[in-house]
Design an enzyme around this catalytic site. Structure first.
Site, PDB file in Angstrom:
ATOM      1  CG  HIS A 154      43.243  44.301  52.266  1.00  0.00           C
ATOM      2  ND1 HIS A 154      42.659  43.656  53.156  1.00  0.00           N
ATOM      3  CD2 HIS A 154      42.460  44.955  51.360  1.00  0.00           C
ATOM      4  CE1 HIS A 154      41.414  44.016  53.060  1.00  0.00           C
ATOM      5  NE2 HIS A 154      41.170  44.627  51.990  1.00  0.00           N
ATOM      6  NE  ARG A 212      40.862  35.080  47.267  1.00  0.00           N
ATOM      7  CZ  ARG A 212      40.527  34.102  46.378  1.00  0.00           C
ATOM      8  NH1 ARG A 212      40.739  34.447  45.304  1.00  0.00           N
ATOM      9  NH2 ARG A 212      39.855  33.127  46.941  1.00  0.00           N
ATOM     10  N   PRO A 251      49.395  34.390  40.302  1.00  0.00           N
ATOM     11  CG  PRO A 251      50.054  36.277  41.144  1.00  0.00           C
ATOM     12  CD  PRO A 251      49.134  35.214  41.392  1.00  0.00           C
ATOM     13  CD  GLU A 252      49.837  30.499  34.903  1.00  0.00           C
ATOM     14  OE1 GLU A 252      50.616  29.986  34.165  1.00  0.00           O
ATOM     15  OE2 GLU A 252      48.360  30.799  34.768  1.00  0.00           O
ATOM     16  CE  LYS A 288      54.510  12.010  36.173  1.00  0.00           C
ATOM     17  NZ  LYS A 288      53.823  11.214  37.397  1.00  0.00           N
TER      18      LYS A 288
END
Length: 275
Positions: free
Chosen positions: A89, A108, A2-3, A151
């Site tokens: 879970h 997970r 998730p962002e 960069k």
């Protein structure tokens, strides 16, 4: 993973259910998540009132009236549930004084739970090195330009660096670069001031629209209510390999959205309109 939009959506759902409520019970089914849950975690939160929530990057803080905060990280497959029967879970279950039930589910176990003094949230080891929040006023073209100056890494890789900007991941970087008409392969240090201004606007617009849509449901992510996010239906490039680019006239001028592997992640872009 998730962002920012997904984490913001989850946090807002938790705030609506928990803020102002007192935690009357907590059950920790297992403490070996990505990192060990600290000893005394349950005792520290039971009886506390939830005062507020705060998001920093992809992390959430549940701030309690004991001057401590619970750090919550969803990891790869973590999700929060509200007023639902326990799921497989489900590692943490909270009950409030109004009878509400909140669960943290993570098949997970790449997620995390931790305790930190509320005044020291920004000093937590997972937060300390994060860059600016892209939706706050202090994220400006000047700030981003300074971070990118010199960069020699591709701009997509630079934007995924959480020390440059907090909360962005593969989906929203791809979408923002498309909106800004910038190739993901451009070296970060070569962007002009005008391009950086457009990129800041594109990042803000992409994230704002995604939050309004409840985020993007991809694999494990759903909102705490169990509803899906809907922003995946508005993707311009992500996951759209071979499909027409909305800005192009089509063949033979444009062959559609392309996919490449960049730093071991999928990159999606339009070769014709992203320079």
């Amino acid at each position: 993973m998730p962002e920012l939009p997904e984490v913001e959506t989850v946090m807002r759902g938790l705030a609506a259910s928990l803020q102002g409520r007192r935690i009357t019970a907590a059950r920790l089914a297992r403490g070996d998540l990505r990192w060990a849950v600290p000893d005394g975690f349950v005792q520290a939160i039971v009886g506390a009132r939830v005062d507020a929530f705060r998001r920093r990057g992809k992390y959430m803080f549940m701030q309690l009236d004991r001057d401590i905060s619970v750090l919550i990280h969803l990891g790869m497959s973590g999700r929060m549930t509200i007023d639902r029967d326990p799921l497989p879970h489900q590692h943490l279950t909270l009950t409030t004084d109004q009878g509400g039930v909140v669960g943290f589910v993570d098949p997970r176990r790449f997620g995390a739970l931790d305790l930190v003094a509320t005044a020291a949230e920004d000093s937590h080891r997972l937060i300390l090195g994060l860059g600016p929040e892209p939706l706050l006023p202090d994220f400006t073209a000047r700030v981003l330009g300074a971070a990118l100056a010199g960069k020699a890494t591709p701009i997509k890789s630079a934007l995924l660096d959480q020390s440059i900007i907090a909360g962005l991941g593969n989906i929203y970087v791809s979408e923002a670069l498309f909106r800004a008409k910038i190739s993901p392969f451009r070296l970060a240090g070569t962007l002009t001031p005008a391009e950086i201004r457009n990129l800041v606007k594109a990042i803000r617009a992409t994230l704002t629209e995604a939050i309004a849509a409840g985020g993007s449901s991809l694999r494990d992510y759903v909102q705490p209510s169990g509803e899906l996010g809907y922003f995946q239906h508005a993707w311009k490039v992500y996951g759209r390999t071979g499909q027409p680019c909305e800005r192009c006239p089509g063949p033979p001028h444009c062959t559609g959205i392309e996919r490449a592997t960049q730093a071991n992640r999928s990159t999606f872009w339009c070769r014709r309109t992203q320079a």
